[in-house]
Design an enzyme around this catalytic site. Structure first.
Site, PDB file in Angstrom:
ATOM      1  N   GLU A 187       0.833  -1.194   0.000  1.00  0.00           N
ATOM      2  CA  GLU A 187       0.000   0.000   0.000  1.00  0.00           C
ATOM      3  C   GLU A 187       0.870   1.247   0.000  1.00  0.00           C
ATOM      4  O   GLU A 187       0.762   2.090   0.880  1.00  0.00           O
ATOM      5  CB  GLU A 187      -0.918  -0.001   1.217  1.00  0.00           C
ATOM      6  CG  GLU A 187      -1.886  -1.139   1.171  1.00  0.00           C
ATOM      7  CD  GLU A 187      -3.054  -0.944   2.084  1.00  0.00           C
ATOM      8  OE1 GLU A 187      -2.861  -0.363   3.160  1.00  0.00           O
ATOM      9  OE2 GLU A 187      -4.157  -1.360   1.730  1.00  0.00           O
ATOM     10  N   GLU A 210      -5.740  -7.430  -1.456  1.00  0.00           N
ATOM     11  CA  GLU A 210      -6.221  -7.697  -0.096  1.00  0.00           C
ATOM     12  C   GLU A 210      -7.696  -7.394  -0.140  1.00  0.00           C
ATOM     13  O   GLU A 210      -8.080  -6.246  -0.372  1.00  0.00           O
ATOM     14  CB  GLU A 210      -5.569  -6.765   0.930  1.00  0.00           C
ATOM     15  CG  GLU A 210      -4.216  -7.199   1.398  1.00  0.00           C
ATOM     16  CD  GLU A 210      -3.602  -6.184   2.378  1.00  0.00           C
ATOM     17  OE1 GLU A 210      -4.342  -5.536   3.146  1.00  0.00           O
ATOM     18  OE2 GLU A 210      -2.369  -6.033   2.349  1.00  0.00           O
TER      19      GLU A 210
HETATM   20  C1  IPT Z   1      -4.220  -2.818   4.955  1.00  0.00           C
HETATM   21  C2  IPT Z   1      -2.769  -3.309   5.043  1.00  0.00           C
HETATM   22  O1  IPT Z   1      -2.176  -3.514   3.799  1.00  0.00           O
HETATM   23  C3  IPT Z   1      -2.636  -4.554   5.864  1.00  0.00           C
HETATM   24  O2  IPT Z   1      -1.280  -4.769   6.154  1.00  0.00           O
HETATM   25  C4  IPT Z   1      -3.437  -4.442   7.116  1.00  0.00           C
HETATM   26  O3  IPT Z   1      -2.903  -3.399   7.861  1.00  0.00           O
HETATM   27  C5  IPT Z   1      -4.873  -4.179   6.771  1.00  0.00           C
HETATM   28  O4  IPT Z   1      -5.004  -3.040   6.016  1.00  0.00           O
HETATM   29  C6  IPT Z   1      -5.761  -3.922   7.957  1.00  0.00           C
HETATM   30  O5  IPT Z   1      -5.789  -5.001   8.782  1.00  0.00           O
HETATM   31  S1  IPT Z   1      -4.297  -1.045   5.072  1.00  0.00           S
HETATM   32  C7  IPT Z   1      -5.904  -0.497   4.477  1.00  0.00           C
HETATM   33  C8  IPT Z   1      -7.015  -0.830   5.353  1.00  0.00           C
HETATM   34  C9  IPT Z   1      -5.846   0.979   4.349  1.00  0.00           C
END
Ligand code: IPT
Length: 941
Positions: free
Chosen positions: A190, A278
């Site tokens: 990100e 994700e």
């Molecule tokens: C995203 C991250 O890439 C991951 O590492 C983790 O932090 C996840 O969120 C939340 O659990 S960040 C995104 C929600 C802006």
């Protein structure tokens, strides 16, 4: 809509697929090498399209390699064909130049395991990973390295190149191109704020130089409006993906949907697959509602509506569900602003490795997507017309096979009404008028024009779970909401013989169409023979019945709690399964004999031509009460006479942290090499006699405290500073504490010692890549009490623990002297109990726990804390491992004690370091079983 029209536009301008094949490197002893490529539709391995359906798993949150197998087998059984893995730099590197990949850090072993289990891997080594882990995965020592992290600053560059030089070669040797499991490599995480393209480019250059030859991906934050997306320009990756958490993290309101948008995964590049890098599969519990609520917020209803839309509306073929299993922030692994010890995440598999209703929904979708090959290549298509505007349809079709995938959902995806519609559906096999119904929060993917083994599925308003071929026939499982009608149309050359074996199913035959009408209820069975096709056993069930099925290879099994694998050799099928109760189970197989967990079982043949056997459930277990404790006082540093002559003098005058002390010296713990857990300070001075109070500032991270003694007298405690708002710089006056000095305590010209114990709850992440956040200090940041000079001494963790790593042991007196270890000389400690009333300070308690849990059962054990009175907290050590921190008044009461660290058939040492801020009366502690099954993954490595 926006995403759809964009995809359509891109499809129209593309003349040929940009197939980029990366040849496998030629080398010795590489038995099986494969080509990995991709085009705009999907990943392609040796010319075959792959729909990559992965779940995220953090090996560092499950400190027991034997349990990795359990979780990965459970994921595979849910239909995941891959796993997305962050590799955590800080977890492997206690100090510059030092890297540890042994024991619980043996990621080579983890990757071998994924190979053995046939799971693809998306490798995500950062260098930055976020993940609510301390420092976002950046090692704590990086806080003292000059140069902005996540930039191409030379100081940081030297550091991250060191990490990549260690981790990349491990990942490289496990690539699919070399016969391994790694199918993609994710650069950074990100990377959306304060970006530096040269850095992004260099990560990839390093990876290639280290032998990475699979496609490189990135997980862009949130949607295409965030730039750069790394789809083009300097730093661009081959497959840019999107992270999306449409439900947000507000678990207090599990019924509010789509807080963070529509959750439609967009296409970022015309040349690579749509990648939901994700996709939300749970939530962090930011507002302390409890993970049960997070699991509801992201439950089966949400999964149906949002995940199915990514498949049948966006045409995504690469997925990373965050998380499949969350695990535990054991030791000091957590980033304190957002999480506590448990990182359960409301995931489909709980922190204690238990299966949930979300697991069932993952299985329904996972078996489907890994069964139906035409899903790997779809274009937008004309959707069947719906006669009810509240019921919306969207469609995609495979251009080669014509197979259609129709998404049926509420027009307003947040509603939960009961809506029916008639669909006029033009399929490759004819036009059908079919009724559909959505009851509650729901969405369905309906199929038409599908060659299902030896059958032709013309259209169905049920959903397909999976189909297989066994025993000379096809077996297919379709399902739908209980009580809702379904229609399935199959094509035949001539009228086939139809036998309804169970349930109520009406059939009719016209013009080659065999039409089956039914209401989903229980599990109906229909046997269809003749008609010019292979025989078919058609199973029509409810959602719940569908979730009873397991698939391993070509074998279907129903009725066990879990199936880990089923292997057929000759006429025997060997099943490895878990049983939660004594039950019958059914095997759909060509084999004639069944073994269960290595033992033969008696079977009988059913009218459906399947085998049924009986399996025994687990014996009930009883865990011992925690009755016999010994205790010892643990804050001798507070006494004026304590010998601190071998402590480090804190006399630094500069720091690389962007947050500077008001006046020297710098007291920041990291600047003296103390990065994790508690730190003690002792300030020596000669009193003027006119001191009336001590003014302190400390930064602990959210939830931390510090405690103060003057000449052995307890002055009190205060909350440590924290970063209040995720994106704001730390406040001017962090963690303030004013402590009155009793008038009798200091005499003019007399020596005095101020003792301060500061907790470090973990390091901030670096989401914004600005160092203000990441290099925020821990420990004392200001101290003001006297006009005379003060000599400060500081002491934190003493010796490194190579087995447990840097995050397990802090700087309490007991930790420095090994009181947390099983070898601690606790025989001389006094008999007591951790629930006796206590005074402010640090108190250690220990007890021996002998367990004799059955070898053939898997019983995850947790430590339960009853709520007590007062402000106190407890570090939990099991056999020397810090497994978390109970804070009285906070939400978490049950702490996972993973088998492997806990010996389920042996002697264990349970030790608590109780830290009390006042006269407390702690609640009782006890052991509980968080599950009990017969079977389980092998506990032996
Ligand atoms: C995203 C991250 O890439 C991951 O590492 C983790 O932090 C996840 O969120 C939340 O659990 S960040 C995104 C929600 C802006």
């Amino acid at each position: 809509m926006r995403a759809r029209s964009r995809i359509a536009a891109i499809a129209a301008t593309l003349t040929a697929a940009a197939l980029i094949c990366i040849p496998a490197p030629a080398g010795p002893a590489q038995a099986e090498t494969h080509d990995v490529g991709y085009d705009r539709y999907s990943l392609i391995v040796d010319g075959e399209r792959v729909l990559l359906w992965t779940g995220e798993f953090h090996y560092f949150r499950l400190p027991g390699p034997a349990l990795w197998r359990d979780v990965l087998e459970k994921m595979r059984a849910a239909g995941f064909n891959g796993v997305s893995l962050y590799f955590n730099w800080g977890y492997h590197s206690p100090a510059p130049g030092e890297y540890d990949f042994s024991g619980i850090r043996d990621v080579d072993r983890l990757l071998r395991l994924t190979e053995e289990l046939g799971l693809y891997v998306v490798a995500r080594p950062g260098p930055y990973i976020n993940a609510e882990t301390t420092g976002g995965g950046l090692p704590a020592w990086l806080k003292t390295v000059p140069g902005r992290a996540r930039s191409s600053d030379p100081g940081y560059t030297r550091a991250y190149r060191e990490w990549l030089a260690h981790i990349d070669p491990i990942i490289a040797r496990h690539q699919v191109t070399r016969g391994g499991s790694v199918i993609a490599y994710n650069a950074e995480n990100e990377y959306a704020a304060n970006t530096d393209a040269a850095y992004m480019e260099d990560i990839q250059r390093q990876a290639r130089a280290h032998g990475i030859d699979v496609p490189i991906t990135h997980n862009q934050c949130c949607d295409a409006s965030w730039t750069p997306t790394w789809a083009s320009g300097l730093g661009a990756v081959q497959i840019p993906g999107v992270d999306d958490y449409p439900q947000s993290f507000e678990c207090r309101e599990p019924d509010t949907w789509g807080t963070w948008g529509e959750g439609v995964t967009e296409r970022l590049s015309p040349d690579s697959p749509v990648y939901a890098a994700e996709y939300q599969a749970g939530a962090i519990d930011v507002n302390r509602a409890g993970y049960g609520q997070c699991r509801e917020l992201t439950g089966p209803g949400f999964m149906k509506v949002y995940y199915k839309s990514n498949l049948a509306a966006s045409g995504a073929t690469m997925f990373g569900y965050y998380m499949a299993f969350g695990g535990t922030n054991w030791g000091r692994l957590g980033q304190p602003n957002d999480v506590y010890t448990s990182y359960d995440y409301g995931a489909p598999i709980t922190e204690n490795r238990q299966l949930t209703a979300k697991y069932d929904e993952f299985k329904r979708q996972g078996l489907f997507v890994t069964t139906v090959a035409p899903l790997t290549k779809t274009d937008p298509a004309t959707a069947p017309a719906s006669d009810n505007p509240s019921v919306r349809t969207e469609a995609r079709a495979n251009p080669d096979t014509g197979t259609q995938f129709v998404l049926v959902r509420h027009a307003d995806r947040k509603t939960d009404g009961d809506e029916s519609a008639d669909l006029t559906w033009t399929t490759p096999d004819g036009t059908y008028d079919l009724p559909v119904r959505l009851e509650g929060r729901d969405a369905k993917i309906l199929m038409a024009g599908y060659d299902m083994g030896g059958q032709r599925l013309a259209a169905t308003t049920s959903e397909l779970l999976t189909h297989t071929a066994a025993d000379g026939r096809d077996i297919a499982v379709l399902y739908g909401t209980e009580g809702v009608a379904g229609t399935t149309v199959l094509r035949y050359g001539t009228r086939p013989d139809v036998k309804v074996l169970s349930g109520s199913v009406k059939t009719s035959f016209t013009d080659g169409d065999l039409k089956l009408d039914y209401t989903h209820k229980g599990l109906a069975r229909v046997e269809i023979t003749g008609g010019g096709r292979k025989p078919l056993l058609l199973l029509l069930g409810t959602d719940e019945e569908a979730a009873e099925f397991w698939r391993s290879g070509n074998t279907l099994i129903r009725g066990t709690h879990l199936v880990r694998s089923a292997q057929t050799k000759g006429d025997t099928v060997a099943i490895r399964a878990d049983l939660a109760k004594t039950t019958e189970f059914e095997v759909f197989t060509s084999a004639r004999h069944v073994t269960l967990n290595g033992r033969g079982t008696r079977t009988r043949t059913t009218p459906s031509g399947t085998l049924v056997a009986r399996a025994k459930g687990p014996r009930p277990v009883k865990l011992p009460a925690l009755k016999y404790w010994r205790g010892e006082q643990g804050a001798p540093e507070s006494a004026p006479g304590f010998d601190d002559s071998d402590w480090r003098i804190a006399d630094r005058t500069t720091t690389v942290s962007p947050i500077k002390p008001k006046k020297p010296p710098v007291l920041y713990a990291d600047d003296y090499g103390f990065h994790h857990g508690h730190v003690w300070y002792r300030g020596h001075f000669t009193a003027t006699g006119s001191e009336s109070s001590v003014e302190l500032n400390a930064i602990t991270g959210k939830g931390g405290i510090y405690q103060v003694w003057l000449n052995g007298r307890y002055l009190g405690s205060a909350a440590g500073g924290e970063q209040k708002d995720a994106d704001a710089p730390v406040n001017e006056n962090p963690g303030p504490g004013t402590f009155e000095i009793p008038p009798d305590l200091l005499g003019k010209g007399e020596k005095a010692v101020l003792s301060v114990l500061v907790e470090n709850m973990g390091h901030n992440d670096d989401w914004t890549a600005d160092d203000v956040r990441h290099k925020q200090p821990r420990g004392l940041v200001n101290a003001d009490m006297t006009t005379n000079p003060v000599t400060w001494r500081i002491q934190g963790t003493r010796a490194q623990d190579p087995l447990r790593g840097p995050l397990s042991t802090g700087g309490l007196y007991g930790e420095r002297n090994g009181w947390h270890l099983p070898s601690a000389p606790t025989r001389t400690w006094t008999r007591t109990s951790p629930s006796r009333p206590t005074t402010p300070g640090v108190h250690w308690y220990t007890t021996k726990v002998r367990l004799a849990l059955p070898r053939t059962q898997d019983v995850p054990v947790t430590l339960h804390f009853n709520k007590g009175k007062g402000r106190y907290r407890a570090l939990i050590f099991v056999n020397g491992w810090n497994l978390g921190e109970y804070v009285n008044g906070e939400i978490q009461h049950d702490f996972a004690l993973p088998n492997g660290i806990l010996d389920p058939r042996g002697h264990n040492t349970l030790t608590l370091a109780l830290i009390t801020e006042d006269d407390s009366k702690p609640g009782a502690v006890s052991l509980t079983a968080a599950g009990n099954v017969r079977g389980g993954a092998q506990m032996t490595p």
